[in-house]
Design a protein around this motif. Structure first.
Motif, mmCIF file in Angstrom:
data_model
loop_
_atom_site.group_PDB
_atom_site.id
_atom_site.type_symbol
_atom_site.label_atom_id
_atom_site.label_comp_id
_atom_site.label_asym_id
_atom_site.label_seq_id
_atom_site.Cartn_x
_atom_site.Cartn_y
_atom_site.Cartn_z
ATOM 1 N N ASP A 33 0.909 -1.208 -0.048
ATOM 2 C CA ASP A 33 0.146 0.073 0.173
ATOM 3 C C ASP A 33 0.751 1.042 -0.093
ATOM 4 O OD1 ASP A 33 -1.470 2.079 0.149
ATOM 5 O OD2 ASP A 33 -2.576 1.298 2.188
ATOM 6 N N GLN A 36 0.416 3.888 2.720
ATOM 7 C CA GLN A 36 0.915 3.462 3.973
ATOM 8 C C GLN A 36 2.522 3.514 4.154
ATOM 9 O OE1 GLN A 36 -0.661 1.570 7.030
ATOM 10 N NE2 GLN A 36 1.176 2.530 7.608
ATOM 11 N N VAL A 37 3.177 3.333 2.989
ATOM 12 C CA VAL A 37 4.507 3.453 3.204
ATOM 13 C C VAL A 37 4.805 4.713 3.336
ATOM 14 C CG1 VAL A 37 6.613 3.172 1.655
ATOM 15 C CG2 VAL A 37 4.742 1.496 1.534
ATOM 16 N N ALA A 39 3.020 7.406 4.560
ATOM 17 C CA ALA A 39 2.597 7.960 5.828
ATOM 18 C C ALA A 39 3.539 7.555 6.687
ATOM 19 C CB ALA A 39 1.295 7.312 5.884
ATOM 20 N N GLU A 41 5.413 4.091 9.379
ATOM 21 C CA GLU A 41 5.138 3.032 10.049
ATOM 22 C C GLU A 41 4.016 3.263 11.117
ATOM 23 O OE1 GLU A 41 9.278 2.606 9.980
ATOM 24 O OE2 GLU A 41 8.954 0.756 11.203
ATOM 25 N N ALA A 42 4.169 4.359 11.744
ATOM 26 C CA ALA A 42 3.363 4.813 12.884
ATOM 27 C C ALA A 42 2.383 5.625 12.627
ATOM 28 C CB ALA A 42 4.448 5.473 13.809
ATOM 29 N N ARG A 45 -4.592 5.950 10.910
ATOM 30 C CA ARG A 45 -5.487 5.654 10.004
ATOM 31 C C ARG A 45 -5.984 6.885 9.086
ATOM 32 N NH1 ARG A 45 -7.193 1.939 7.079
ATOM 33 N NH2 ARG A 45 -9.604 1.757 6.166
ATOM 34 N N PHE A 47 -4.523 9.506 8.646
ATOM 35 C CA PHE A 47 -3.499 10.333 7.982
ATOM 36 C C PHE A 47 -3.195 9.512 6.548
ATOM 37 C CE2 PHE A 47 1.363 10.865 7.210
ATOM 38 C CZ PHE A 47 1.041 12.236 6.598
ATOM 39 N N GLU A 54 -4.784 12.298 -1.466
ATOM 40 C CA GLU A 54 -3.983 13.274 -2.095
ATOM 41 C C GLU A 54 -3.268 12.931 -3.248
ATOM 42 O OE1 GLU A 54 0.040 15.911 -0.465
ATOM 43 O OE2 GLU A 54 -0.640 14.357 0.373
ATOM 44 N N ARG A 82 7.191 12.884 -0.755
ATOM 45 C CA ARG A 82 7.929 13.217 0.347
ATOM 46 C C ARG A 82 8.285 14.585 0.631
ATOM 47 N NH1 ARG A 82 13.460 10.883 0.170
ATOM 48 N NH2 ARG A 82 13.361 11.656 -2.037
ATOM 49 N N ARG A 269 8.427 5.048 -2.284
ATOM 50 C CA ARG A 269 7.094 4.959 -3.275
ATOM 51 C C ARG A 269 6.440 6.389 -3.502
ATOM 52 N NH1 ARG A 269 4.520 -0.037 -2.528
ATOM 53 N NH2 ARG A 269 6.096 -1.484 -2.670
ATOM 54 N N LEU B 395 4.764 -3.745 5.336
ATOM 55 C CA LEU B 395 3.949 -3.113 6.132
ATOM 56 C C LEU B 395 2.392 -3.317 5.993
ATOM 57 C CD1 LEU B 395 5.477 0.459 6.674
ATOM 58 C CD2 LEU B 395 5.325 -1.326 8.329
ATOM 59 N N ALA B 396 2.135 -3.394 4.495
ATOM 60 C CA ALA B 396 0.713 -3.399 4.084
ATOM 61 C C ALA B 396 0.035 -4.985 4.905
ATOM 62 C CB ALA B 396 0.414 -3.274 2.762
ATOM 63 N N TRP B 414 10.287 -0.710 16.626
ATOM 64 C CA TRP B 414 9.118 0.604 17.041
ATOM 65 C C TRP B 414 10.398 1.328 17.842
ATOM 66 C CZ3 TRP B 414 4.452 2.219 16.120
ATOM 67 C CH2 TRP B 414 4.116 3.114 16.775
ATOM 68 N N PRO B 436 -7.330 -1.540 11.491
ATOM 69 C CA PRO B 436 -6.323 -0.475 10.700
ATOM 70 C C PRO B 436 -6.105 0.466 11.595
ATOM 71 C CG PRO B 436 -8.738 -0.464 9.736
ATOM 72 C CD PRO B 436 -8.549 -1.491 10.999
ATOM 73 N N VAL B 437 -6.723 0.774 12.701
ATOM 74 C CA VAL B 437 -6.668 2.071 13.495
ATOM 75 C C VAL B 437 -5.268 2.298 13.849
ATOM 76 C CG1 VAL B 437 -7.254 3.426 15.649
ATOM 77 C CG2 VAL B 437 -9.101 2.078 14.192
ATOM 78 N N PHE B 439 -1.307 0.440 15.796
ATOM 79 C CA PHE B 439 -0.304 -0.550 15.476
ATOM 80 C C PHE B 439 -0.140 -1.839 16.072
ATOM 81 C CE2 PHE B 439 4.096 -1.201 14.456
ATOM 82 C CZ PHE B 439 4.118 -0.569 12.904
#
Lengths: 306, 518
Positions: A33, A36-37, A39, A41-42, A45, A47, A54, A82, A269, B395-396, B414, B436-437, B439
């Motif tokens: 995704d 996700q990349v 945005a 790791e942390a 949702r 964002f 966007e 980025r 990405r 990650l996905a 982390w 999906p909310v 981690f």
């Protein structure tokens, strides 16, 4: 001639668009995704969803491509994910560096390659020929990330003659240009050698010799010029590779060009940047091919396009 | 700080042995340009919009936060001078440092701070770190040097979150004037001001002579981009760089042999772990999870794969995180692992089989570590099948909601960059944080842990919070929610002429007090 150039220019347009579509499709087909990349790791949702909107990634693929093409025609390549800066800015900042490196690399490749090829062909199967061709084989086989590091190790770390990486002074150009050029020089040397050998056996060369011309004149005026024709093709193709395939050289020497922008874009990405960089490369290839075809007509009077 | 002390020690000892008789020149020298080599370029220089550590390193020198996290993990005022937390735990009255000016000459005041916090909170800004302060409902100007933040509920980690470099205070005048172009010429209050950004090559900052605090000693710091690890080290050895980040562990011994280079191994806030999907077989069985914890020899992994440059985890968060306590480590005990597996119904004839996903190249030697875990597990009779994925796809895959998430075991890291246990535990272990909310990608759920984590973030008293988190972490570790592996170290190479560089646990290189010996 001009009509020929115009036709070739028009033919290049669908090529560039074809590349645009392939790149567009490819970056979207690879798994994972991108939102996700981008945005991180942390990221929350919301964002991730914001990033998706966007980038327009929530819309159907064809709609995305239509929008992409429409923007492309306006010269708008979108904004980097980025840096959020326009991709055209990112590209313009890098293009001069890549062109400089490619031209310098080409200068090294052509001068070393043709000289080595001619020397080899003059004394086929001699010790010199064997040594030169062995060196060419080495040059072809050594991966840039290794030969580049060796260059740095010898000329920057041990001898301290040249700066290791980065840009700034003309001296910074030497190591990457030589690294890049030598790999290509090997290809050109082999091509020049076989082309020269073939030409030296041709009837008109025998005729020239029979006329009693000096060997130097035979080689320079009669053989070399004709032997150059296939070499020009190779040089042309290599120029395209130099402009795009300098990816590894640029990474090893921290040279801020298009190749590295492409790598950074892929890793992050950053779709718009990847698309933009590949388009620039495709465009460069198209232009180089055009130039090669024109040079052909200039060097070889038999080729007429009227 | 420990680094600074080390630097001084190294300097004193080094000079003492080299030039007996001459007075050791430990007085810092002014001037010079420090060149720092990092692996990637800055992404954006807008202090509210980036997410990566290399950019954080650069921003640190130009843009300051209201509070700062010391390398020892203490939260202390920076652009603020103090804070008053109302007894309700929801109202934070922050006094600002007087006499501070942005690099464009405008003054730092309550209006400027309000402008910055409102900008981060505004969803239209799309500040990636917005969630750090998203519990703030209102930012008010009390007087010219005082702002008041009101949260929707008591929220103890707020001050720690305001140390995060993504919440830096930048010049409102510059942001208004430059709009989208602001990201190319940031204006902060830091000890260095922005000079130039040559895309893909370097960012240059120069000393801010009007700095409110201790003025920097260096004239200039250049942050250079050198993606290739080998080339970065060569550049350090050739003297083109003074500092090189992320030295591969296997290169440490070789570099230590050089007289001109010093290798610094510093702690990081990043923890590496192998998580289980506890919502599905086989890892919904605690005995199986325990067996893996006993089967994996973490000391051996740290010693061999990481050349000793890491620390075996004794808690789910790293030691320098506020709220950390030493909880426990599972010793390497093959017999217990096998006994637990037998209890759970497995044997040599009918071994436990599972798929273990891991990234490659994202964390230090991640693929090698995964292979070690596979080998160690096999000795206890567990057959792990390794599966490597490109990080984006990875990650996905781990972020899918529970119903679709058939991943069994996976390795991730982390970084608790706020230095506060809430950020390191809530997102990873609270039931509300299932993908999906959030981690919590192993779907770990324990009502007692949930209650403790809720109390931890709403309790203001720090000693009390530490007790709460210790209890929560004990439950998590007893549940064996992960294979608790190690906290990474940052390995940095420095020329011996470089003094006073701080390698901050949040993966930033800080040169504000650095100087060059000539």
């Amino acid at each position: 001639m001009w009509r020929y150039i115009a036709t070739r220019l028009l033919l290049a347009v669908p090529v560039v668009f074809g590349v645009a579509f392939v790149v567009f499709a490819m970056v979207r087909v690879i798994p994972g995704d991108p939102a996700q990349v981008i945005a991180g790791e942390a990221a929350t949702r919301e964002f991730v969803e914001a990033v998706r909107r966007e980038l327009g990634l929530d819309r159907p693929l064809l709609v995305q491509f239509a929008a992409f093409t429409a923007n492309l025609l306006r010269g708008d390549l979108g904004r980097s994910v980025r840096s959020r800066a326009p991709v055209t800015h990112e590209l313009w900042a890098r293009i001069p560096n890549t062109v400089t490196l490619a031209l310098a690399g080409l200068a090294v490749a052509v001068s070393v390659g043709i000289a080595a090829g001619v020397v080899s062909a003059m004394r086929p199967y001699s010790v010199i020929d064997t040594l030169v061709m062995l060196a060419a084989l080495l040059g072809l086989s050594m991966p840039v990330f290794w030969s580049g590091l060796m260059m740095i190790l010898v000329f920057a770390v041990w001898l301290g003659w040249l700066p290791a990486v980065g840009t700034g002074t003309p001296l910074h150009l030497v190591l990457p240009a030589v690294t890049l050029g030598l790999a290509t020089a090997a290809i050109i040397a082999r091509m020049t050698r076989s082309s020269m050998l073939e030409v030296l056996r041709a009837d008109y060369v025998r005729t020239a010799r029979a006329k009693g011309l000096a060997e130097r004149v035979v080689v320079n005026r009669h053989a070399f010029r004709n032997a150059l024709i296939p070499v020009i093709t190779v040089v042309g193709l290599q120029m395209g590779t130099l402009l795009s395939g300098a990816v590894l050289t640029e990474s090893v020497f921290a040279w801020p060009g298009i190749g590295r922008l492409l790598v950074e874009g892929v890793l992050a990405r950053d779709y718009p940047v990847v698309q933009g960089a590949v388009l620039v490369v495709a465009f460069a290839f198209a232009v180089v091919n055009l130039v090669v075809d024109v040079l052909y007509a200039v060097v070889d009077p038999r080729i007429r396009y009227e | 700080m420990r680094n600074a002390v080390m630097a001084v020690l190294v300097c004193v000892l080094g000079l003492g042995s080299l030039s007996a008789g001459a007075a050791p020149a430990v007085t810092p020298q002014r001037g010079g340009t420090l060149i720092v080599g990092q692996g990637t370029d800055a992404t954006t220089l807008d202090g509210h919009l980036y997410t990566d550590a290399p950019t954080a390193t650069i921003m640190e020198h130009m843009v300051e936060t209201l509070f700062e996290l010391t390398p020892e993990g203490k939260v202390q005022p920076r652009l603020a001078t103090g804070v008053q937390v109302a007894p309700d735990g929801r109202t934070f009255t922050i006094r600002l440092r007087p006499g501070v000016r942005f690099h464009d000459g405008t003054a730092l005041d309550a209006e400027a701070v309000k402008f910055n916090l409102d900008r981060i909170l505004d969803p239209a800004t799309r500040a990636p770190w917005r969630f750090l302060i998203s519990r703030v409902q209102r930012v008010e100007v009390v007087d010219s040097m005082t702002v008041r933040l009101t949260t929707d509920a008591p929220f103890a980690p707020l001050l720690a979150h305001l140390t995060h470099s993504g919440t830096g205070i930048q010049s409102p005048a510059a942001i208004r004037r430059l709009g989208a172009d602001y990201a190319r010429q940031p204006v902060g209050t830091g000890p260095f001001r922005f000079r130039e950004w040559v895309r893909g090559d370097r960012v240059v900052v120069v000393r801010n002579d009007d700095y409110w605090g201790e003025r920097a000693l260096l004239d200039e710091v250049q942050f250079r981009v050198i993606p290739d690890d080998g080339a970065r080290l060569a550049a350090l050895e050739a003297g083109s760089l003074h500092v090189a980040v992320r030295v591969p562990p296997r290169e440490i011994d070789r570099l230590r042999g050089s007289r001109d280079i010093r290798v610094s191994v510093d702690t990081s806030l990043r923890t590496i772990y192998a998580a289980f999907n506890v919502s599905r077989p086989p890892f919904n069985d605690r005995r199986v999870r325990l067996a893996l914890n006993y089967a994996v020899n973490k000391e051996a992994i740290v010693r061999s794969a990481l050349a000793g440059t890491a620390r075996v985890s004794d808690a789910p968060i790293a030691p320098n995180v506020q709220g950390y306590s030493k909880i426990m480590t599972y010793p390497w005990d093959l017999e217990r692992a096998e006994a637990l597996l037998r209890e759970a119904g497995y044997s040599r004839e009918r071994p436990l089989r599972a798929v273990f996903h891991h990234p490659t190249g994202r964390y230090i030697r991640d693929a090698e570590i995964a292979a070690s875990i596979q080998g160690l597990a096999r000795r206890a009779g567990i057959e792990l099948e390794l599966r490597t994925l490109e990080f984006g796809a990875y990650l996905a895959l781990t972020a899918r909601p529970r119903e679709q998430n058939d991943i069994q075991m996976y390795m991730l890291g982390w970084g608790t960059v706020t230095g506060d246990a809430d950020y390191g535990l809530y997102a990873l272990f609270h039931t509300s944080q299932f993908p999906p909310v959030g981690f919590n990608r192993g779907f770990y759920s324990n009502p007692r842990v949930d209650a403790l984590l809720d109390r931890g973030r709403t309790t203001v008293d720090q000693a009390e919070r530490t007790r709460i988190y210790a209890e929560a972490m004990r439950l998590i570790m007893e549940d064996a929610a992960w294979v608790f592996l190690h906290s990474e170290s940052q390995v940095t190479g420095l020329r011996t002429t470089v003094q006073g560089v701080v390698v901050h646990p949040s993966e930033r290189i800080i040169a504000s007090a650095a100087w060059l010996r000539r």
